[in-house]
Design a protein around this motif. Structure first.
Motif, PDB file in Angstrom:
ATOM      1  N   UNK A 271       0.801  -1.225   0.000  1.00 56.80           N
ATOM      2  CA  UNK A 271       0.000   0.000   0.000  1.00 56.80           C
ATOM      3  C   UNK A 271       0.828   1.266   0.000  1.00 56.80           C
ATOM      4  N   UNK A 272       2.114   1.132  -0.266  1.00 56.03           N
ATOM      5  CA  UNK A 272       3.004   2.295  -0.319  1.00 56.03           C
ATOM      6  C   UNK A 272       2.908   2.966  -1.678  1.00 56.03           C
ATOM      7  N   UNK A 273       3.186   4.246  -1.713  1.00 57.70           N
ATOM      8  CA  UNK A 273       3.165   4.973  -2.976  1.00 57.70           C
ATOM      9  C   UNK A 273       4.457   4.681  -3.737  1.00 57.70           C
ATOM     10  N   UNK A 274       4.303   4.097  -4.917  1.00 62.01           N
ATOM     11  CA  UNK A 274       5.453   3.646  -5.699  1.00 62.01           C
ATOM     12  C   UNK A 274       5.600   4.498  -6.961  1.00 62.01           C
ATOM     13  N   UNK A 275       6.850   4.801  -7.288  1.00 64.99           N
ATOM     14  CA  UNK A 275       7.137   5.534  -8.522  1.00 64.99           C
ATOM     15  C   UNK A 275       8.398   4.938  -9.153  1.00 64.99           C
TER      16      UNK A 275
ATOM     17  N   UNK B 202       9.432   1.840  -9.568  1.00 70.18           N
ATOM     18  CA  UNK B 202      10.027   0.768  -8.767  1.00 70.18           C
ATOM     19  C   UNK B 202      10.761   1.278  -7.531  1.00 70.18           C
ATOM     20  N   UNK B 203      10.406   2.479  -7.068  1.00 68.19           N
ATOM     21  CA  UNK B 203      10.977   3.031  -5.838  1.00 68.19           C
ATOM     22  C   UNK B 203       9.845   3.584  -4.980  1.00 68.19           C
ATOM     23  N   UNK B 204      10.095   3.728  -3.687  1.00 69.95           N
ATOM     24  CA  UNK B 204       9.063   4.160  -2.739  1.00 69.95           C
ATOM     25  C   UNK B 204       9.163   5.673  -2.536  1.00 69.95           C
ATOM     26  N   UNK B 205       8.054   6.373  -2.774  1.00 67.08           N
ATOM     27  CA  UNK B 205       8.035   7.830  -2.606  1.00 67.08           C
ATOM     28  C   UNK B 205       8.035   8.182  -1.115  1.00 67.08           C
ATOM     29  N   UNK B 206       8.861   9.155  -0.766  1.00 69.64           N
ATOM     30  CA  UNK B 206       8.958   9.598   0.628  1.00 69.64           C
ATOM     31  C   UNK B 206       8.945  11.126   0.681  1.00 69.64           C
ATOM     32  N   UNK B 207       8.736  11.633   1.901  1.00 67.39           N
ATOM     33  CA  UNK B 207       8.763  13.072   2.141  1.00 67.39           C
ATOM     34  C   UNK B 207      10.172  13.458   2.583  1.00 67.39           C
ATOM     35  N   UNK B 208      10.968  13.927   1.642  1.00 70.38           N
ATOM     36  CA  UNK B 208      12.353  14.267   1.983  1.00 70.38           C
ATOM     37  C   UNK B 208      12.472  15.620   2.660  1.00 70.38           C
TER      38      UNK B 208
END
Length: 350
Positions: free
Chosen positions: A258-262, A264-270
């Motif tokens: 259920x993670x937000x993927x872009x 083939x990587x996981x989107x995070x709040x940098x």
């Protein structure tokens, strides 16, 4: 059920450094990795290749970096679940998580840090007809326990560091070692290439190049391989065939969490702390993505440091952490050890 403060998915450099940063905050870590040993790509793919952009080390071998990180974090007594892949995650009513591996091992933690590098690694398998029928019956893609090959005939195929290093190592274990590569040139460390050449001259390694394994033979388990060199086929008896063609990275089951993927990587709040779209789950290192992301080990170290600060606030709500430099506060290990700078001697001058 394994319980910990921060559950780290991935035991590569970023995951290993997280152990140290969390330890400074008195937080306990447990790491899960699908590979049989810690270090990620540094251990599995290029342990003898030098890295030039680690601060304070003009040059360090990837394998040595792994050893140093393990030594640095040892005082904080991390736990490891190796050779197992994180499969499912369940959020509990209190906001914590239970992560279960493909072998059924359960882990419980209030914070999950995904540090899976480029993802879980799956071996690149050669296009040999029927090879799947011999898996776990003499065909292995990763060497987990060298003693399995004690006094056995072994055929290794590949041209990188893993193929070279294991061929060298197994000369003292196996009764016969054959190394096959489709080219005359190898892509491994120069000292490993020289060592293989030396062992070949001593008849301790049967080196066949340029050549390829084309067929596998055997009834209940592998008994022989057919090698083609210069158009001529030769049958070689063997107890084990180990194709070491590297590992292919895949996000794996984490992609279904259920993670937000872009890409083939996981989107995070940098802009804050590398948290994902699910509170309590973070992604650090090469596995994450954000604007201007750089896939560098040193960037993973930075991300791990900030993530641990956020984890502390989740685990200790309302409690403020006062940052102190290790040169001032020293380091108290969970194993009872203490490291600190020597105190200055105050002496009066009469």
């Amino acid at each position: 059920m394994i319980k910990t403060d921060i559950l780290i998915i991935g035991a590569g450099p970023t995951g290993l450094f997280t152990v140290f940063e969390a330890g400074l905050l008195k937080l306990k870590c447990h790491l899960i990795d699908a590979l049989p040993q810690a270090g990620g790509q540094c251990s599995e793919i290029y342990p003898k290749k030098p890295i030039y952009d680690i601060p304070g080390f003009p040059e360090i071998l990837a394998g040595d970096l792994t050893k140093n990180l393990l030594e640095q974090g040892k005082q904080f007594e991390p736990g490891f679940t190796l050779g197992e892949r994180a499969e499912t995650i369940e959020k509990q009513e209190d906001g914590s998580f239970i992560v279960t591996t493909n072998k059924g091992t359960q882990h419980h933690a209030p914070v999950v840090a995904i540090a899976g590098g480029l993802g879980s690694f799956e071996p690149r398998k050669p296009a040999i007809e029927g090879i799947a029928d011999y898996e776990d019956k003499g065909v292995e893609y990763i060497i987990k326990d060298p003693e399995v090959y004690r006094d056995k005939k072994v055929v290794i195929s590949g041209g990188g560091d893993s193929a070279l290093d294991w061929s060298i190592f197994l000369t003292d274990v196996a009764s016969e070692v054959t190394l096959i590569h489709r080219r005359n040139e190898f892509r491994g460390a120069l000292d490993s290439v020289e060592k293989v050449r030396e062992l070949t001259l001593l008849n301790k390694i049967n080196l066949i190049t340029p050549a390829e394994v084309k067929e596998l033979h055997g009834d209940e388990k592998i008994e022989a391989v057919t090698v083609v060199k210069d158009g001529e086929a030769t049958k070689i008896e063997t107890d084990h065939f180990i194709p070491l063609f590297g590992l292919s990275p895949k996000l794996g089951p984490i992609a279904n969490w259920g993670l937000e993927i872009e890409k083939n990587a996981i989107k995070v709040d940098n802009s804050l702390n590398y948290q994902t779209n699910i509170p309590g789950i973070f992604a650090i290192g090469d596995v994450n993505t954000y604007p201007e992301k750089l896939k560098l080990i040193l960037c993973g170290f930075h991300e791990a440091t900030l993530m641990c600060q956020a984890a502390y606030r989740i685990i200790n709500p309302g409690k403020k952490y006062v940052l102190k430099y290790t040169t001032v506060s020293g380091i108290d290990g969970f194993d009872g050890t203490r490291k600190e700078a020597p105190k200055a001697v105050v002496q009066a001058i009469n």
